[in-house]
Design a protein around this motif. Structure first.
Motif, PDB file in Angstrom:
ATOM      1  N   PHE A 188      16.571  62.142 -16.415  1.00 37.26           N
ATOM      2  CA  PHE A 188      16.727  62.569 -17.801  1.00 37.26           C
ATOM      3  C   PHE A 188      17.627  63.791 -17.932  1.00 37.26           C
ATOM      4  N   TYR A 189      17.715  64.604 -16.885  1.00 35.90           N
ATOM      5  CA  TYR A 189      18.702  65.687 -16.900  1.00 35.90           C
ATOM      6  C   TYR A 189      20.102  65.105 -17.059  1.00 35.90           C
ATOM      7  N   ASP A 190      20.379  64.072 -16.280  1.00 32.71           N
ATOM      8  CA  ASP A 190      21.708  63.468 -16.364  1.00 32.71           C
ATOM      9  C   ASP A 190      21.943  62.821 -17.719  1.00 32.71           C
ATOM     10  N   LEU A 191      20.923  62.149 -18.245  1.00 25.27           N
ATOM     11  CA  LEU A 191      21.074  61.540 -19.568  1.00 25.27           C
ATOM     12  C   LEU A 191      21.410  62.584 -20.626  1.00 25.27           C
ATOM     13  N   ILE A 192      20.701  63.716 -20.572  1.00 27.37           N
ATOM     14  CA  ILE A 192      20.926  64.743 -21.574  1.00 27.37           C
ATOM     15  C   ILE A 192      22.272  65.416 -21.385  1.00 27.37           C
ATOM     16  N   ILE A 193      22.651  65.677 -20.121  1.00 26.87           N
ATOM     17  CA  ILE A 193      23.953  66.295 -19.857  1.00 26.87           C
ATOM     18  C   ILE A 193      25.068  65.425 -20.406  1.00 26.87           C
ATOM     19  N   PHE A 194      24.981  64.121 -20.170  1.00 23.55           N
ATOM     20  CA  PHE A 194      26.014  63.219 -20.677  1.00 23.55           C
ATOM     21  C   PHE A 194      26.054  63.252 -22.194  1.00 23.55           C
ATOM     22  N   SER A 195      24.876  63.356 -22.806  1.00 26.36           N
ATOM     23  CA  SER A 195      24.797  63.371 -24.261  1.00 26.36           C
ATOM     24  C   SER A 195      25.344  64.679 -24.839  1.00 26.36           C
ATOM     25  N   VAL A 196      24.885  65.820 -24.294  1.00 28.72           N
ATOM     26  CA  VAL A 196      25.288  67.094 -24.894  1.00 28.72           C
ATOM     27  C   VAL A 196      26.741  67.450 -24.592  1.00 28.72           C
ATOM     28  N   PHE A 197      27.287  66.881 -23.522  1.00 28.56           N
ATOM     29  CA  PHE A 197      28.701  67.103 -23.208  1.00 28.56           C
ATOM     30  C   PHE A 197      29.568  65.932 -23.664  1.00 28.56           C
ATOM     31  N   ALA A 198      29.045  65.118 -24.568  1.00 30.35           N
ATOM     32  CA  ALA A 198      29.773  63.927 -25.002  1.00 30.35           C
ATOM     33  C   ALA A 198      31.142  64.273 -25.581  1.00 30.35           C
TER      34      ALA A 198
END
Length: 423
Positions: free
Chosen positions: A26-36
């Motif tokens: 979920f860290y990776d999911l969020i990083i991808f989302s917030v750095f979209a």
């Protein structure tokens, strides 16, 4: 079953080992989302900013398509060979995908291969996460004393939200330290690489876990004991999880919403993710504890009902006063009911499922719900904002889905020992 002899003792180290898998994914999911916004400018063909962002969020959504496959393959593997080997497999795949994403060359260097490689890695990660939830949640349920299952299983959600919190802090720090150009060129890669640092420790910690498959094999099948249909439970679980995941990813979109819709600076926008994660970690655990004390259904229904009532007023306030303070207030406040409800729902679903097929029967509806509705949530929100030009569109969409989820929650059986004893 003699729990004293057969149920492994759940140690703090065991909780950490299980939680690390969720945290990494979920860290990776969020990083991808917030750095979209930043990723869209590097990995995808140049175009107008809205199109670049939608391509990035489209990749984010497509990465969810492999979750059901991972749920079937790794979930069933966990029911046949054990929770421990299934958790090791999912963690290894997720760790590989996280590290590889940070190394994808830019579109300017390799052209169309860049977005295609990123898509392939997102799909590998989706496969891994799809197979992570079932075995790891089954492990916690089978280790935990029945009267404390809500509290113990809520650690699953707390680690997910802790990952969101850490991702927000990493983004905030990097946005403060780096120029916009550096953040776009390599800052997001550093953020992804940080997640890969826990992989060796996570594999070591999971390798030391005791197996719990024998606990499930010794338990009485819940369908025979309570007369519950696995198919009906799976359908209700799919609806509940779909609702909860739309709410979660919808609230996590506040970071991008703050940048694109409200015009707030990048660093200030990251504070939304931090405050969302902070509240979620605290109240996920609180929701699990409340469900042990008062029952699964009152907690899940109460939490999601409050969220449904609060979404539209919160977005009205956010647009009337588009400041960082308002953003933090909205992020923190909406996160509370969204953290309390789903924790109780998943505990109740896991308890109600047949123990001998618990891993797969939880993983498959979970993965399908997240794949169909969670993966598409931010893409749909971005499309609605563009198509309608209505800044309240996210609130309308998420509220509608949450109301459907509440209907399914009302139809679930109560499984908390405290409520069943009273009944």
């Amino acid at each position: 079953m003699d729990e004293g002899e057969q149920r492994p003792k759940l140690t703090t180290g065991g909780l950490v080992a299980v939680g690390l898998g969720n945290a990494l994914a979920f860290y990776d999911l969020i990083i991808f989302s917030v750095f979209a916004v930043q990723i869209s400018k590097v990995i995808y063909p140049p175009g107008d900013p809205a199109t670049e962002l939608m391509l990035t969020l489209g990749t984010f959504a497509l990465g969810f398509l492999t979750r059901p496959l991972g749920a079937v393959v790794i979930g069933r593997f966990g029911d046949r060979k054990g929770r421990k080997p299934a958790m090791l497999l999912s963690f290894s795949l997720a760790g590989t995908a996280v590290l590889a994403q940070a190394l994808v060359p830019p579109y300017a260097a390799i052209g169309i291969a860049a977005p295609l490689i990123m898509l392939a890695l997102r799909m590998i990660l989706g496969f891994a996460i799809g197979g992570e939830v079932g075995p790891s949640t089954a492990y916690l349920v089978e280790c935990a004393p029945p009267a404390k299952r809500g509290t113990i299983v809520s650690v699953q959600f707390a680690t997910q939200e802790a990952a969101s919190l850490v991702a927000g802090i990493v983004g905030f720090v990097l946005a403060g330290m780096l120029s916009a150009a550096a953040l776009e060129a390599w800052g997001w890669r550093v953020a992804m690489g940080i997640g890969a640092l826990i992989v060796p420790f996570g594999l070591w910690a999971r390798s030391r876990l005791e197996e719990t498959l024998h606990v499930a094999q010794a338990e009485t099948d819940s369908v025979e004991e309570h007369g519950r249909s696995p198919g009906r439970l799976a359908l209700l679980g799919f609806i509940m999880i779909s609702s909860a995941t739309v709410a979660t990813y919808g609230l996590q979109y506040l970071n991008t919403y703050a940048q694109r819709q409200l015009g707030l600076p990048v660093q200030e926008a990251f504070t939304a993710t931090i405050f969302y994660g902070l509240a979620a970690v605290i109240f996920n655990l609180g929701g699990g504890w409340l469900s042990d004390r008062y029952g699964r259904k009152p907690v899940m229904i109460g939490g999601m009902a409050v969220l449904a009532l609060g979404l539209l007023p919160a977005f009205v306030l956010l647009n009337a006063s588009p400041t960082t303070l308002t953003l933090l207030l909205v992020s923190f406040t909406l996160s509370i009911p969204n953290a309390i409800g789903p924790a109780a729902a998943v505990v109740g679903l896991t308890e109600a499922l047949p123990p001998r097929a618990r891993s797969a029967n939880l993983a498959i509806p979970y993965a399908l719900g997240v794949a169909v509705f969670g993966g598409s949530a931010q893409f749909i929100i971005a499309w609605l904002l563009k198509a309608t030009a209505d800044p309240l569109a996210p609130a309308y969409y998420v509220t509608a889905i949450v109301l459907v989820g509440l209907t399914a929650m009302a139809m679930m059986p109560e499984t908390a020992p405290v409520r069943r004893k009273k009944a």
